[in-house]
Design a protein around this motif. Structure first.
Motif, mmCIF file in Angstrom:
data_model
loop_
_atom_site.group_PDB
_atom_site.id
_atom_site.type_symbol
_atom_site.label_atom_id
_atom_site.label_comp_id
_atom_site.label_asym_id
_atom_site.label_seq_id
_atom_site.Cartn_x
_atom_site.Cartn_y
_atom_site.Cartn_z
ATOM 1 N N LYS A 1 30.518 -9.219 15.509
ATOM 2 C CA LYS A 1 29.529 -9.390 14.616
ATOM 3 C C LYS A 1 29.253 -10.652 14.491
ATOM 4 O O LYS A 1 29.796 -11.640 14.848
ATOM 5 N N TRP A 2 27.961 -10.900 13.800
ATOM 6 C CA TRP A 2 27.266 -12.302 13.694
ATOM 7 C C TRP A 2 27.527 -12.939 12.596
ATOM 8 O O TRP A 2 27.185 -12.180 11.486
ATOM 9 N N VAL A 3 27.765 -14.226 12.136
ATOM 10 C CA VAL A 3 28.182 -14.526 10.941
ATOM 11 C C VAL A 3 27.154 -15.575 10.617
ATOM 12 O O VAL A 3 26.674 -16.225 11.735
ATOM 13 N N LEU A 4 26.798 -15.657 9.457
ATOM 14 C CA LEU A 4 25.943 -16.770 8.732
ATOM 15 C C LEU A 4 26.976 -17.541 7.796
ATOM 16 O O LEU A 4 27.429 -16.949 6.825
ATOM 17 N N ILE A 5 26.726 -18.983 8.325
ATOM 18 C CA ILE A 5 27.595 -19.980 7.311
ATOM 19 C C ILE A 5 26.648 -21.066 6.767
ATOM 20 O O ILE A 5 26.007 -21.568 7.722
ATOM 21 N N HIS A 6 26.544 -21.252 5.616
ATOM 22 C CA HIS A 6 25.926 -22.308 5.199
ATOM 23 C C HIS A 6 26.995 -22.853 3.688
ATOM 24 O O HIS A 6 27.298 -22.244 3.218
ATOM 25 N N ASP A 7 26.672 -24.530 3.780
ATOM 26 C CA ASP A 7 27.377 -25.066 3.047
ATOM 27 C C ASP A 7 28.856 -24.599 2.835
ATOM 28 O O ASP A 7 29.443 -24.453 1.690
ATOM 29 N N GLU A 8 29.556 -24.519 3.967
ATOM 30 C CA GLU A 8 30.755 -24.158 4.321
ATOM 31 C C GLU A 8 31.358 -22.833 3.566
ATOM 32 O O GLU A 8 32.371 -22.560 3.328
ATOM 33 N N THR A 9 30.373 -21.969 3.410
ATOM 34 C CA THR A 9 30.504 -20.540 2.908
ATOM 35 C C THR A 9 29.960 -19.690 3.844
ATOM 36 O O THR A 9 28.867 -19.512 4.142
ATOM 37 N N LEU A 10 30.953 -18.467 4.011
ATOM 38 C CA LEU A 10 30.495 -17.466 4.573
ATOM 39 C C LEU A 10 29.341 -16.573 3.942
ATOM 40 O O LEU A 10 29.739 -16.068 2.762
ATOM 41 N N ILE A 11 28.224 -16.551 4.497
ATOM 42 C CA ILE A 11 26.984 -15.940 3.604
ATOM 43 C C ILE A 11 26.765 -14.635 4.081
ATOM 44 O O ILE A 11 26.688 -13.603 2.992
ATOM 45 N N GLY A 12 27.149 -14.011 5.018
ATOM 46 C CA GLY A 12 27.187 -12.681 5.354
ATOM 47 C C GLY A 12 27.571 -12.270 7.174
ATOM 48 O O GLY A 12 27.490 -13.198 7.828
ATOM 49 N N LEU A 13 27.807 -11.078 7.128
ATOM 50 C CA LEU A 13 28.019 -10.563 8.486
ATOM 51 C C LEU A 13 26.920 -9.596 8.905
ATOM 52 O O LEU A 13 26.417 -8.993 8.123
ATOM 53 N N PHE A 14 26.576 -9.721 10.467
ATOM 54 C CA PHE A 14 25.252 -8.943 10.787
ATOM 55 C C PHE A 14 25.625 -8.467 12.230
ATOM 56 O O PHE A 14 26.305 -8.666 12.928
ATOM 57 N N ASP A 15 24.851 -7.271 12.273
ATOM 58 C CA ASP A 15 24.973 -6.643 13.674
ATOM 59 C C ASP A 15 24.350 -7.205 14.945
ATOM 60 O O ASP A 15 24.419 -7.040 15.899
ATOM 61 N N SER A 16 23.518 -8.432 14.472
ATOM 62 C CA SER A 16 22.609 -8.991 15.628
ATOM 63 C C SER A 16 22.286 -10.515 15.177
ATOM 64 O O SER A 16 22.266 -10.751 13.937
ATOM 65 N N PHE A 17 21.969 -11.181 16.031
ATOM 66 C CA PHE A 17 21.513 -12.831 15.857
ATOM 67 C C PHE A 17 20.323 -12.585 15.155
ATOM 68 O O PHE A 17 20.153 -13.437 14.094
ATOM 69 N N GLU A 18 19.300 -11.665 15.437
ATOM 70 C CA GLU A 18 18.044 -11.649 14.953
ATOM 71 C C GLU A 18 18.341 -11.471 13.220
ATOM 72 O O GLU A 18 17.383 -12.146 12.393
ATOM 73 N N ALA A 19 18.933 -10.457 13.004
ATOM 74 C CA ALA A 19 19.283 -10.285 11.374
ATOM 75 C C ALA A 19 19.859 -11.280 10.660
ATOM 76 O O ALA A 19 19.682 -11.572 9.675
ATOM 77 N N GLY B 1 15.618 -21.649 4.927
ATOM 78 C CA GLY B 1 14.748 -22.144 5.590
ATOM 79 C C GLY B 1 15.040 -22.889 7.102
ATOM 80 O O GLY B 1 15.787 -22.493 7.688
ATOM 81 N N ARG B 2 14.800 -24.237 7.352
ATOM 82 C CA ARG B 2 15.216 -24.616 8.729
ATOM 83 C C ARG B 2 16.714 -24.999 8.644
ATOM 84 O O ARG B 2 17.072 -25.487 9.521
ATOM 85 N N GLY B 3 17.502 -25.124 7.707
ATOM 86 C CA GLY B 3 18.870 -25.342 7.724
ATOM 87 C C GLY B 3 19.326 -26.681 7.102
ATOM 88 O O GLY B 3 18.360 -27.072 6.403
ATOM 89 N N PRO B 4 20.478 -27.136 7.426
ATOM 90 C CA PRO B 4 21.492 -26.533 8.435
ATOM 91 C C PRO B 4 22.231 -25.476 8.123
ATOM 92 O O PRO B 4 22.523 -25.239 6.789
ATOM 93 N N TYR B 5 22.505 -24.566 8.815
ATOM 94 C CA TYR B 5 23.436 -23.477 8.853
ATOM 95 C C TYR B 5 23.874 -22.931 10.282
ATOM 96 O O TYR B 5 23.395 -23.533 11.303
ATOM 97 N N LEU B 6 24.792 -22.277 10.101
ATOM 98 C CA LEU B 6 25.376 -21.848 11.465
ATOM 99 C C LEU B 6 25.450 -20.256 11.547
ATOM 100 O O LEU B 6 25.803 -19.620 10.749
ATOM 101 N N ILE B 7 25.011 -19.993 12.751
ATOM 102 C CA ILE B 7 25.141 -18.541 13.285
ATOM 103 C C ILE B 7 25.659 -18.494 14.281
ATOM 104 O O ILE B 7 25.541 -19.127 15.293
ATOM 105 N N ARG B 8 26.806 -17.588 14.241
ATOM 106 C CA ARG B 8 27.811 -17.495 15.438
ATOM 107 C C ARG B 8 28.314 -16.171 15.350
ATOM 108 O O ARG B 8 28.853 -15.500 14.634
ATOM 109 N N GLN B 9 28.527 -15.526 16.885
ATOM 110 C CA GLN B 9 29.127 -14.172 17.105
ATOM 111 C C GLN B 9 30.645 -14.453 17.054
ATOM 112 O O GLN B 9 31.159 -15.357 17.832
#
Length: 81
Positions: A25-43, A53-61
């Protein structure tokens, strides 16, 4: 990039549980918090841009090795000579 370092550290703390339950899965992390799990990078990117907006945030598989970018991609000079 101290903000990105915080997001990477948060991912490292969450990594064992993520790899046990959400491999691939792909994770979105912002402000040291797991925001969500996704099936694709695009999502994940759509959600990240919509929320932060432009971040910063982390998207990682989950389970993928870290990506190392060359300095020419990471460094953006403010003034061109």
């Amino acid at each position: 990039m101290p903000d990105v370092d915080k997001e990477l550290a948060a991912y490292s703390r969450l990594q064992p549980g993520l790899e046990a339950d959400h491999m691939g899965k792909w994770v979105l992390i912002h402000d040291e918090t797991l925001i969500g799990l996704f099936d694709s990078f695009e999502a994940a990117a759509d959600d990240g841009v919509g929320r932060f907006g432009r971040g910063p945030y982390l998207i990682r598989q989950v389970g993928a090795p870290p990506i190392t970018l060359p300095a020419s991609v990471v460094f953006f000079p403010l003034v061109h000579a």
